[in-house]
Design an enzyme around this catalytic site. Structure first.
Site, mmCIF file in Angstrom:
data_model
loop_
_atom_site.group_PDB
_atom_site.id
_atom_site.type_symbol
_atom_site.label_atom_id
_atom_site.label_comp_id
_atom_site.label_asym_id
_atom_site.label_seq_id
_atom_site.Cartn_x
_atom_site.Cartn_y
_atom_site.Cartn_z
ATOM 1 N N GLY A 7 -6.712 -0.324 -2.256
ATOM 2 C CA GLY A 7 -5.765 -1.141 -3.002
ATOM 3 C C GLY A 7 -6.415 -2.464 -3.376
ATOM 4 O O GLY A 7 -7.373 -2.916 -2.713
ATOM 5 N N GLY A 67 -7.109 2.842 0.106
ATOM 6 C CA GLY A 67 -6.289 3.534 -0.884
ATOM 7 C C GLY A 67 -7.029 4.662 -1.589
ATOM 8 O O GLY A 67 -6.404 5.610 -2.070
ATOM 9 N N GLU A 115 -9.319 -1.070 6.964
ATOM 10 C CA GLU A 115 -8.246 -2.072 6.903
ATOM 11 C C GLU A 115 -8.268 -3.084 8.049
ATOM 12 O O GLU A 115 -7.827 -4.214 7.873
ATOM 13 C CB GLU A 115 -6.878 -1.387 6.832
ATOM 14 C CG GLU A 115 -6.571 -0.742 5.478
ATOM 15 C CD GLU A 115 -7.171 0.637 5.307
ATOM 16 O OE1 GLU A 115 -7.890 1.099 6.222
ATOM 17 O OE2 GLU A 115 -6.938 1.247 4.254
ATOM 18 N N ASP A 152 -3.447 2.417 6.470
ATOM 19 C CA ASP A 152 -2.195 2.934 5.881
ATOM 20 C C ASP A 152 -2.507 4.099 4.929
ATOM 21 O O ASP A 152 -3.442 4.835 5.157
ATOM 22 C CB ASP A 152 -1.395 1.792 5.233
ATOM 23 C CG ASP A 152 -2.139 1.106 4.109
ATOM 24 O OD1 ASP A 152 -3.374 1.284 3.996
ATOM 25 O OD2 ASP A 152 -1.504 0.375 3.338
#
Ligand SMILES: C/C=C/C(=O)SCCNC(=O)CCNC(=O)[C@H](O)C(C)(C)COP(=O)(O)OP(=O)(O)OC[C@H]1O[C@@H](n2cnc3c(N)ncnc32)[C@H](O)[C@@H]1OP(=O)(O)O
Length: 376
Positions: A83, A131, A154, A162
């Site tokens: 992301g 992501g 992350e 995530d």
């Protein structure tokens, strides 16, 4: 043999060319085209990917989908570095509601990939992180090359793995999932295959031949996609993970963060020293949250895991006046100020309490209004 129907025209895309979609033969190609940011995902890109995938799911002229990344001249390739963390930082500080939309829609996209009704082939050539893993791990075929660098990094930015990371990391063999989640360790092709995070190794030079074969074959069965890949696949070389497996399982099976660090500190190997040093750089609070996430996710469905992660990420970015979240601080240190000196709060593992960790797992939403309530 290609399908004898013509693909239906696509709806208009909104990400300014950062997602390219075209159909060749009976294969829909999705190309992430933001190479200057290693194809990091913006909200418009997430929306374009979702729009196209839903469109192709019901288009009889499209039998399979390939996800790939546009490279940069003279630079190593990337599928997607995750992301857009610069956006996360700016939006969190500005209270921009699109940040909430990003996570809801990106996690829904991850779920769509896992449930996609047609063969979905992820070409994880180069950097595939965060992501980027989220839009690849649900693929029916996950291809790695000699350039692949896969990670869920992350915890480097005070976040947790995530995009379904709880689900797919907790299904790695032994305690490899906890190890990858907490350290953010990067895997090459052989390691990714051993960890169950990739299916087949294809040399980068052989990818054009594979894609040409996909375009010219009848792909109505998932097995024929695999057969295309197997025809050009090559051995990935030996995995460095194998030599670390016993140590990983010993240390990362400990019940608590304190237990893991104490176990590593008690071993005089290069692996233990290196791993402990990596953990000491991460947010102690988010390490404890990550450990709890992986352990909880092991018995969850994908949908429940994504709902849990949606709760967690809401807490990660929920700013209280006068405080900085671990995630905002982590991004600041890595990509905004680039000082690589995050000021974690608390600074030491010993100061992380069970109550602090438990608070992350309390959903901010009653079930009937949860943003991902529709996922099954
Ligand atoms: C729901 C989703 C959540 C998530 O996915 S959270 C994010 C998870 N991903 C990450 O944390 C990775 C962040 N990126 C990195 O750590 C590094 O990059 C890499 C290790 C992947 C590669 O390092 P190197 O080869 O040295 O490239 P470079 O100079 O760091 O990156 C080239 C340009 O790409 C931008 N970029 C890289 N990743 C992202 C990202 N995830 N979001 C936004 N921009 C990104 C950089 O900032 C830079 O740009 P400039 O040249 O202008 O400084």
């Amino acid at each position: 043999m290609s399908a004898d129907t013509t693909s239906r025209p696509l709806p208009a895309l909104t990400a300014g060319g950062h997602v390219l979609a075209d159909v060749r033969g009976a294969v829909g190609f999705l190309t992430l085209n933001r190479p200057g940011a290693l194809n990091a995902l913006s909200l418009p890109m997430v929306r374009d990917l979702t729009t196209v995938l839903l469109h192709w799911a019901s288009d009889p002229a499209v039998q399979a989908v390939v996800l790939q990344g546009q490279g940069r001249e003279g630079k190593p390739p990337a599928l997607c570095a995750g992301g857009d963390i610069r956006f996360f930082h700016q939006a969190a500080l500005a209270g921009d509601p699109r940040l909430e939309d990003f996570f809801t829609e990106d996690y829904a996209l991850n779920h769509l990939v896992h449930r996609y009704p047609k063969p979905y082939i992820a070409v994880m050539d180069g950097i595939t992180m965060g992501g980027g893993m989220g839009i690849s791990q649900g693929a029916s075929l996950r291809i790695v090359t000699e350039h692949s660098r896969l990670a869920m990094p992350e915890t480097h930015i005070g976040l947790f793995p995530d995009v379904g990371g709880g689900w797919f990391l907790s299904r790695c063999p032994g305690h490899v999932g906890e190890y990858l989640a907490m350290t953010g360790e990067t895997l090459g092709a052989a390691e990714a295959i051993e960890a169950g995070l990739a299916d087949v190794h294809v040399r980068a030079a052989d990818l054009p031949a594979l894609l040409a074969r996909l375009v010219s074959d009848d792909l109505s069965a998932a097995e024929s996609v695999r057969a295309c890949a197997d025809a050009v696949a090559s051995p990935p070389g030996s995995s460095s993970l194998a030599a670390r497996r016993d140590a990983i399982d010993l240390h990362f099976s400990q019940p608590t963060l304190a237990g893991i660090t104490a176990s590593l500190a008690g071993e005089a190997s290069e692996f233990a020293r290196h791993t402990l040093a990596a953990l000491h750089k991460r947010s102690p609070l988010m390490l404890a949250v990550t450990l709890a996430q992986i352990r909880r996710a092991r018995t969850m469905t994908l949908a429940d895991d994504l709902r849990m992660e949606r709760d967690l990420v809401r807490h990660c970015f929920h700013l209280r006046p006068g405080t900085a979240s671990e995630t905002v601080e982590g991004i600041r240190a890595l990509v905004i100020d680039k000082d690589h000196q995050p000021r974690w709060n608390p600074a030491h593992c010993a100061d992380v309490t069970e109550a602090m960790v438990a608070a992350f797992f309390v959903s901010p939403w009653p079930p009937h209004v949860h943003p991902l309530r529709a996922l099954v």
